[in-house]
Design an enzyme around this catalytic site. Sequence first.
Site, mmCIF file in Angstrom:
data_model
loop_
_atom_site.group_PDB
_atom_site.id
_atom_site.type_symbol
_atom_site.label_atom_id
_atom_site.label_comp_id
_atom_site.label_asym_id
_atom_site.label_seq_id
_atom_site.Cartn_x
_atom_site.Cartn_y
_atom_site.Cartn_z
ATOM 1 N N LYS A 102 4.201 13.035 13.549
ATOM 2 C CA LYS A 102 3.772 13.002 14.948
ATOM 3 C C LYS A 102 5.045 12.986 15.777
ATOM 4 O O LYS A 102 5.267 12.125 16.640
ATOM 5 C CB LYS A 102 2.879 11.761 15.190
ATOM 6 C CG LYS A 102 2.168 11.729 16.527
ATOM 7 C CD LYS A 102 1.028 12.718 16.656
ATOM 8 C CE LYS A 102 0.519 12.767 18.091
ATOM 9 N NZ LYS A 102 -0.470 13.841 18.334
ATOM 10 N N TYR A 126 2.455 -0.332 8.293
ATOM 11 C CA TYR A 126 1.822 -1.282 7.370
ATOM 12 C C TYR A 126 2.702 -2.505 7.127
ATOM 13 O O TYR A 126 2.209 -3.595 6.890
ATOM 14 C CB TYR A 126 1.554 -0.616 6.018
ATOM 15 C CG TYR A 126 0.191 0.002 5.870
ATOM 16 C CD1 TYR A 126 -0.243 0.985 6.751
ATOM 17 C CD2 TYR A 126 -0.652 -0.390 4.848
ATOM 18 C CE1 TYR A 126 -1.482 1.560 6.610
ATOM 19 C CE2 TYR A 126 -1.901 0.183 4.690
ATOM 20 C CZ TYR A 126 -2.321 1.155 5.568
ATOM 21 O OH TYR A 126 -3.543 1.721 5.411
ATOM 22 N N ASP A 170 -2.618 15.324 13.907
ATOM 23 C CA ASP A 170 -3.938 15.690 14.444
ATOM 24 C C ASP A 170 -4.325 17.092 13.992
ATOM 25 O O ASP A 170 -5.460 17.344 13.565
ATOM 26 C CB ASP A 170 -3.978 15.548 15.978
ATOM 27 C CG ASP A 170 -2.783 16.177 16.691
ATOM 28 O OD1 ASP A 170 -1.805 16.591 16.017
ATOM 29 O OD2 ASP A 170 -2.817 16.248 17.931
ATOM 30 N N ASP A 224 -8.327 9.984 2.661
ATOM 31 C CA ASP A 224 -9.785 9.777 2.613
ATOM 32 C C ASP A 224 -10.516 11.054 3.024
ATOM 33 O O ASP A 224 -11.525 11.428 2.424
ATOM 34 C CB ASP A 224 -10.225 8.637 3.551
ATOM 35 C CG ASP A 224 -10.325 7.298 2.826
ATOM 36 O OD1 ASP A 224 -9.581 7.104 1.832
ATOM 37 O OD2 ASP A 224 -11.135 6.446 3.242
ATOM 38 N N ASP A 269 -2.958 7.282 4.584
ATOM 39 C CA ASP A 269 -4.186 6.511 4.344
ATOM 40 C C ASP A 269 -5.388 7.282 4.880
ATOM 41 O O ASP A 269 -6.395 7.449 4.199
ATOM 42 C CB ASP A 269 -4.063 5.144 5.035
ATOM 43 C CG ASP A 269 -5.317 4.299 4.867
ATOM 44 O OD1 ASP A 269 -5.847 4.235 3.740
ATOM 45 O OD2 ASP A 269 -5.777 3.713 5.863
HETATM 46 C C1 IPM Z 1 -5.970 2.572 0.397
HETATM 47 C C2 IPM Z 1 -6.693 1.436 1.049
HETATM 48 C C3 IPM Z 1 -5.690 0.338 1.360
HETATM 49 C C4 IPM Z 1 -4.697 0.911 2.357
HETATM 50 C C5 IPM Z 1 -6.281 -0.995 1.865
HETATM 51 C C6 IPM Z 1 -7.321 -1.537 0.893
HETATM 52 C C7 IPM Z 1 -5.227 -2.009 2.129
HETATM 53 O O1 IPM Z 1 -7.370 1.881 2.166
HETATM 54 O O2 IPM Z 1 -5.367 2.355 -0.671
HETATM 55 O O3 IPM Z 1 -6.006 3.680 0.930
HETATM 56 O O4 IPM Z 1 -4.940 0.888 3.568
HETATM 57 O O5 IPM Z 1 -3.646 1.379 1.915
HETATM 58 MG MG MG Z 2 -7.334 3.982 2.458
#
Ligand code: IPM
Ligand code: MG
Length: 356
Positions: A190, A135, A222, A250, A246
């Site tokens: 990884k 990042y 993975d 999710d 990240d």
């Molecule tokens: C998160 C989001 C952010 C990230 C974006 C909005 C930059 O997806 O906080 O998970 O990738 O960290």
């Molecule tokens: Mg995110």
Amino acid sequence: MKIAVLPGDGIGTEIVEQAVRVLKALDLPFEMETALVGGAAYDAHGHPLPEATLKLAKEADAVLFGAVGDWKYDTLDRPLRPEQAILGLRKNLGLFANFRPAICYEQLVGASSLKPELVAGLDILIIRELTGDIYFGQPRGRRVSPDGHFPGAEEAFDTMRYTRPEIERIARVAFEAARKRNKRVTSVDKANVLETFQLWKDVVTEIGKEYPDVELDHMYVDNAAMQLVKAPKKFDVVVTGNMFGDILSDAAAMLTGSIGMLPSASLNSSNQGLYEPSHGSAPDIAGKGVANPLATILSAAMMLRFSLNQAAAADRIEAAVQKVLAQGLRTPDIHSEGTTKVGTREMGDAVLKALG
Ligand code: IPM
Ligand code: MG
């Protein structure tokens, strides 16, 4: 105590409004000051993270953040896009430790896309390193490819990198957190392919020796993705880098039925923190009054506990959320047959009432 309130874009403004109402009802001695961030700040001041907003955030004890982003900004130069505001806040405030709990509330077991028996009672904590990795790694950019498969072709590149101290400190955060839970840490890497994550694995292993009471295992990313949807309850604390965190967070969020329920905290080494829902700005439902404010309200609870030293108030909010769920109130994202569909504000009203 001072809270910087940064609602941002899309549903950010609606959900933060409800969290602010809840905070005000607690009658605690803190000051709140609101500022623009993200696309809203770009529209007003030409920058997603204006100087004044950054200053407010730096001076505050905690930041309550909504969400940023809208498709209409996707064509802007990268430094002007709304997402740069959250990345800039993370970097400038040194918010390296991101806590993303994934808890499956009993009443919402049916809302998960997985079978109820796989998620009932789920309570895992993803700890994502937040200020390093691909990042932020330099160099990055676009150029004419000097070598590789297509020399002379247009090329883009990013750099994945971690230093030892960055890994050490996030590993310590994870082991400390595990000590307060079920004393298990899974470090996701990884290392079979990447140098960066071989160092990650080596350093986490070393730090793990300082915590003999915590069980440590290592998993390739993975496989971790697979295990998260196969047997998520096997995890306790998961610690990983910025990029993998990240993605995995999710996936973990959806196990719980709705990403609309999940708070998150990003802390620096002095416990100053930024608190935000794990979901985004959802421009498709913005302004309709249907967004779920609970993740933001629960983020405010995390803020009280972690940065403002008000654990009792945090407990009160969390109990109130449990209560409204038990009453059967649901925003559309978590609605199912036999429950009562409510909007953003009604949900806020119900939490306020349940605070007692
Ligand atoms: C998160 C989001 C952010 C990230 C974006 C909005 C930059 O997806 O906080 O998970 O990738 O960290
Ligand atoms: Mg995110």
